[in-house]
Design a protein around this motif. Structure first.
Motif, short mmCIF file in Angstrom:
data_model
loop_
_atom_site.label_atom_id
_atom_site.label_comp_id
_atom_site.label_asym_id
_atom_site.label_seq_id
_atom_site.Cartn_x
_atom_site.Cartn_y
_atom_site.Cartn_z
N GLY A 1 0.78 -1.20 -0.02
CA GLY A 1 0.10 0.08 -0.11
C GLY A 1 0.86 1.22 0.02
O GLY A 1 2.06 1.29 0.54
N TYR A 2 0.32 2.30 -0.66
CA TYR A 2 0.81 3.59 -0.49
C TYR A 2 0.74 4.20 0.77
O TYR A 2 1.76 4.87 1.39
CB TYR A 2 0.52 4.63 -1.84
N ALA A 3 -0.59 4.34 1.23
CA ALA A 3 -0.84 5.23 2.41
C ALA A 3 -2.04 4.56 2.56
O ALA A 3 -2.88 4.05 2.20
CB ALA A 3 -1.20 6.77 2.10
N LEU A 4 -2.45 5.17 4.16
CA LEU A 4 -3.81 4.87 4.63
C LEU A 4 -4.66 6.11 5.24
O LEU A 4 -3.90 7.30 5.21
CB LEU A 4 -3.76 3.95 5.92
N LYS A 5 -5.94 6.20 5.01
CA LYS A 5 -6.72 7.27 5.58
C LYS A 5 -7.54 6.64 6.75
O LYS A 5 -8.03 5.43 6.75
CB LYS A 5 -7.63 7.81 4.79
N GLY A 6 -7.64 7.40 7.83
CA GLY A 6 -8.42 6.89 9.26
C GLY A 6 -8.62 7.83 10.22
O GLY A 6 -9.01 9.11 10.10
N ASN A 7 -8.53 7.41 11.21
CA ASN A 7 -8.82 8.44 12.72
C ASN A 7 -7.57 7.66 13.75
O ASN A 7 -7.54 6.40 13.65
CB ASN A 7 -10.21 8.00 13.13
N PHE B 1 -3.86 10.65 7.91
CA PHE B 1 -3.58 10.36 6.44
C PHE B 1 -1.80 10.35 6.63
O PHE B 1 -1.32 10.89 6.94
CB PHE B 1 -3.79 11.43 5.59
N ALA B 2 -1.55 8.86 6.35
CA ALA B 2 -0.07 8.60 6.45
C ALA B 2 0.46 7.89 5.45
O ALA B 2 -0.36 6.63 4.95
CB ALA B 2 -0.13 8.12 7.90
N GLU B 3 1.49 8.12 4.93
CA GLU B 3 2.13 7.13 3.99
C GLU B 3 2.39 5.78 4.47
O GLU B 3 2.66 5.71 5.94
CB GLU B 3 3.42 7.59 3.28
N LEU B 4 2.44 4.49 3.95
CA LEU B 4 2.91 3.43 4.62
C LEU B 4 4.32 3.12 4.32
O LEU B 4 4.69 3.36 3.15
CB LEU B 4 1.91 2.09 4.13
N GLY B 5 5.04 2.48 5.12
CA GLY B 5 6.51 2.09 4.79
C GLY B 5 6.71 0.56 4.74
O GLY B 5 5.72 -0.23 4.81
N THR B 6 7.99 0.38 4.99
CA THR B 6 8.33 -1.43 4.82
C THR B 6 9.39 -1.45 6.04
O THR B 6 10.07 -0.53 6.57
CB THR B 6 9.14 -1.66 3.74
N LEU B 7 9.13 -2.82 6.67
CA LEU B 7 10.25 -3.02 7.56
C LEU B 7 10.31 -4.37 7.64
O LEU B 7 9.46 -5.45 7.71
CB LEU B 7 9.33 -2.75 9.01
N GLY B 8 11.77 -4.92 7.25
CA GLY B 8 11.92 -6.39 6.84
C GLY B 8 11.22 -6.88 5.84
O GLY B 8 11.04 -6.26 4.72
N GLY B 9 10.47 -7.74 6.28
CA GLY B 9 9.65 -8.48 5.27
C GLY B 9 8.18 -7.96 5.19
O GLY B 9 7.32 -8.21 4.48
N TYR B 10 8.00 -6.98 6.20
CA TYR B 10 6.63 -6.31 5.99
C TYR B 10 6.64 -5.36 4.89
O TYR B 10 7.58 -4.39 5.02
CB TYR B 10 6.36 -5.77 7.62
N ARG B 11 5.48 -5.31 4.26
CA ARG B 11 5.50 -4.35 3.07
C ARG B 11 4.58 -3.14 3.16
O ARG B 11 4.66 -2.21 2.28
CB ARG B 11 5.07 -5.06 1.82
N VAL C 1 -3.39 4.30 22.68
CA VAL C 1 -3.55 4.84 21.16
C VAL C 1 -4.63 3.93 20.41
O VAL C 1 -4.28 2.45 20.53
CB VAL C 1 -2.15 4.88 20.48
N ILE C 2 -5.57 4.39 19.87
CA ILE C 2 -6.40 3.65 18.89
C ILE C 2 -6.33 4.14 17.57
O ILE C 2 -6.31 5.34 17.38
CB ILE C 2 -8.00 3.76 19.30
N VAL C 3 -6.12 3.15 16.43
CA VAL C 3 -5.96 3.63 15.14
C VAL C 3 -7.15 2.76 14.39
O VAL C 3 -7.16 1.43 14.53
CB VAL C 3 -4.76 3.21 14.64
N ASP C 4 -8.18 3.52 13.62
CA ASP C 4 -9.31 3.06 12.86
C ASP C 4 -8.78 3.34 11.55
O ASP C 4 -8.47 4.32 10.79
CB ASP C 4 -10.39 3.39 13.24
N LEU C 5 -9.25 2.24 10.55
CA LEU C 5 -8.96 2.45 9.15
C LEU C 5 -10.09 2.49 8.19
O LEU C 5 -10.96 1.74 8.64
CB LEU C 5 -7.98 1.03 8.62
N THR C 6 -10.15 3.40 7.52
CA THR C 6 -11.23 3.65 6.67
C THR C 6 -11.26 3.52 5.12
O THR C 6 -11.92 3.31 4.24
CB THR C 6 -12.00 5.03 7.08
#
Length: 563
Positions: free
Chosen positions: A187-193, A233-243, A256-261
């Motif tokens: 993924g490029y980025a996520l939107k949410g709350n 709204f935040a870009e997504l990154g990579t870490l090791g084998g996680y894409r 902290v609570i993160v919800d994806l929409t």
């Protein structure tokens, strides 16, 4: 300002782009499309002006222009075993293709489809969106990806879980990394709350993709015992084998609570199922031999002369797409689709391709309503591109005010902007001729109740972006706004600015950017250092970038604070 090197999260990385293309290909082939094979042409034939086009061989027409005057009939290319038409990339199509007639189609050395659109005399260079570089937002069911109060909802943490306190609160200076690989592929980025609760004192939270923590904030709070939320709204990154990862860090203990929409991707297939001024005009090319019609129905197509064959169908039963019609022109347009002034869409067969001043269209076979689907391109649409969270304004310090074009003289000794003040912030070195931005606005040290409006074009809107009720508050809110142009009192014009107007109360103001709305990702210059833009790539790539920026320029969109 240039983007810091993040080798584990580079959207220009060929391997990452290959994965995105593969994801898109899987979606297409799953839907039942045929697989196009490499075109193998068994020989080379010389087809000089006046000679016939020889099927199954390579034909070289030299500098001649071959015109098919089709009226409403159209040219039908059929090849059930492979690609019916292949546009061969031109190695030297720039800059001449930028001055071509409306309807010109070419594939450039990067493999991108160029389409010249617009009415005669006001042509616009455009590039059709592809999953190679374009982005699209896909809404998903609201999905909770983190709740640090619940052990089951902490399972997405793939790094930093050991730094949580016994109750699950995040601790200061210790980032945690969440994996969204079960929801999206590359993924490029996520939107949410994002929500903070159970904090022990004042602080702030920053969310970003991967790499070093940016100097930006996503949500801020001023005391213990609060419950606050903000758009994310935040870009997504990579870490090791996680894409597809998101990093979160706090400055004071808090849950902290993160919800994806919604997810920003190159192609919708990347979302896992169930995831809860125009260019200068140029005259049209003149046929090499303006002789009378040379190919009536039943006669061969003649190179270099106008041909009027009615409906011409190229059909082949050759296996593996070996009979694909390949068009090649290394120094100009690969294919020109001419739009007649009296063109009527009517019923357009499925797969028929046409152009009008709005751009490129693909027929859907309908006789009512929309008879064709419009192709999005850099001429008619903007896309959302994530960028590293970047601080544009912080009125509490001289360095934080460096981007101000107007308003710096109305900031008090504590860094608070006085009430009824217009701030103009420029985004130079962030974007070139962008259309909008996404980010976050924060107010601090308020003097009384008030509100602020963030906008990019025209007169001051009768709307608010963030509101506060009393003195001493610290609050944040998400921002989506157009960008505009601004002319200073001294007559200097600046594109890519945003205005902020405070009413009723003084307050310190902080503005961070996390995403840009642009016609082409190359306009998001923060993602590509200046040294790379000016020295790397071919002359053609640089010509394309200049054309995109010029087409996106709009000097009549000013930010004003007058009613």
């Amino acid at each position: 300002m240039t983007r810091a090197s993040q080798p584990d999260h580079d959207y220009h990385d060929p391997e990452r782009r290959r994965l995105l293309r593969r994801a898109a290909t899987v979606a297409v082939t799953t839907a039942g499309a045929g697989v196009a094979a490499t075109v193998g042409l068994p020989g080379t034939a010389r087809a000089a002006p006046g000679d016939q086009l020889t099927m199954g061989t390579t034909n070289d027409a030299g500098p001649a222009t071959t015109t098919l005057s089709l009226g409403y009939a159209g040219l039908t290319l059929r090849n059930t075993a492979g690609a019916p038409l292949r546009l061969v990339p031109g190695e030297k199509i720039y800059p001449q293709v930028l001055d071509s007639a409306s309807g010109t189609v070419a594939v450039d050395p990067s493999g991108d489809l160029f389409v010249q659109v617009g009415p005669s005399g006001n042509e616009v260079n455009s590039w059709v969106w592809t999953s190679e570089w374009a982005t699209t937002s896909v809404p998903v069911r609201p999905t909770r990806v983190l709740d640090s109060r619940d052990p089951d909802l902490r399972r997405t943490i793939v790094s930093g879980a050991s730094t949580l306190d016994p109750t699950g609160r995040l601790t200061p200076g210790n980032p945690i990394v969440l994996s969204l690989d079960h929801l999206v592929r590359d993924g490029y980025a996520l939107k949410g709350n994002v929500t903070v609760v159970g904090m022990t004192g004042p602080g702030f939270l920053t969310a970003w993709g991967s790499g070093t923590r940016p100097t930006a904030s996503t949500v801020n709070w001023s005391a213990a015992g609060q419950i606050l939320s903000n758009f994310l709204f935040a870009e997504l990154g990579t870490l090791g084998g996680y894409r597809s990862v998101l990093t979160v860090q706090v400055s004071a203990p808090t849950h902290v609570i993160v919800d994806l929409t919604s997810l920003l991707v190159g192609h919708p297939s990347q979302v896992v199922a169930g995831s809860g001024g125009a260019a200068p005009a140029a005259p049209a090319a003149t046929p090499v031999d303006p002789a009378p019609v040379a190919a009536a129905p039943g006669e061969p197509i003649v190179i270099g002369r106008p041909n009027s064959p009615g409906v011409t169908t190229v059909t082949s039963a050759a296996p593996d797409g070996a009979a694909t019609l390949a068009l090649a022109n290394a120094t100009g347009a690969t294919l020109e689709l001419t739009r007649g002034d009296s063109h009527q869409l009517g019923t357009i067969d499925v797969g028929a391709i046409a152009v009008d001043p709005g751009g490129l269209y693909v027929g859907n076979g309908s006789s009512v309503g929309y008879t064709a689907h419009a192709a999005f391109s850099t001429a008619n649409a903007t896309m959302l591109v994530p960028v590293p969270p970047t601080r544009l304004l912080d009125t509490r310090s001289a360095a934080g005010r460096a981007r101000l074009l107007e308003g710096a003289g109305r900031i008090d000794a504590r860094g608070r902007v006085l009430a009824e003040t217009l701030l103009i912030v420029h985004l130079r070195d962030i974007v070139e001729y962008g259309d909008g931005m996404l980010g976050n606005i924060t107010v601090a040290d308020t003097t009384q109740g008030g509100f602020a409006t963030v906008w990019g074009t025209g007169s001051l809107p009768t709307a608010s972006t963030i509101n506060w009720a009393a003195a001493g508050q610290l609050l944040s809110n998400g921002v989506i706004t157009q960008l505009g142009g601004y002319e200073t009192v001294g007559g200097d014009y600046h594109p890519d600015v945003v205005g902020i107007y405070l009413q009723k109360s003084a307050a310190a103001v902080i503005l961070d950017v996390t995403g840009l709305l642009v016609h082409h990702p190359e306009s998001a210059v923060i993602n590509t250092p200046t040294s790379v833009r000016t020295t790397a790539g071919s002359d053609g790539c640089r010509a394309r970038a200049r054309a995109i920026r010029q087409a996106a320029g709009r000097g009549d969109r000013a930010v004003r604070a007058d009613a």
